[in-house]
Scaffold this active site. Sequence first.
Site: not given
Ligand code: AMP
Length: 130
Positions: A102, A46, A111, A115
């Site tokens: 989430n 992350d 996203v 995940h």
């Molecule tokens: P969520 O909020 O559960 O949808 O998690 C999305 C996660 O993706 C967050 O913890 C972000 O920090 C992570 N994230 C977003 N963009 C990237 C990226 N380019 N590389 C790695 N992690 C990312």
Amino acid sequence: MSHSFGVVAADRLGRMSDPSIFTRILTGEIPGEILLETDRVFAIRDINPQAPLHALVIPKSEQYRDVTELAAGDPELLADMVAAAKELADAYAGGEYRLIFNNGARAGQTVFHVHAHVLGDIEESKLVGF
Ligand code: AMP
């Protein structure tokens, strides 16, 4: 015609959509640290870590938006994600880990390509959330 979801993005009506940020990391379009890859899942670090180990385990398929849909549609793939989480914990955090999904914007999901957050080596004080 057979459909392979692979890294191809399609919504639930089968319409093509832009690949998710995670798929773009998997394909090398944008940078990211890939920690693990199997035939059906991959894991990245992350970008905004909340613990010494903070990885995301992601199915290669973009078919499922969240774990509710995934569990109903492909429980075996969900089990593959848990196995990958354990593998990461073994490699980076002494085998113990917290798994967070989430589900929906009101729960913090940003996203919409399912995940799992895998956290390890968590401080004792951080027992709730991140
Ligand atoms: P969520 O909020 O559960 O949808 O998690 C999305 C996660 O993706 C967050 O913890 C972000 O920090 C992570 N994230 C977003 N963009 C990237 C990226 N380019 N590389 C790695 N992690 C990312």
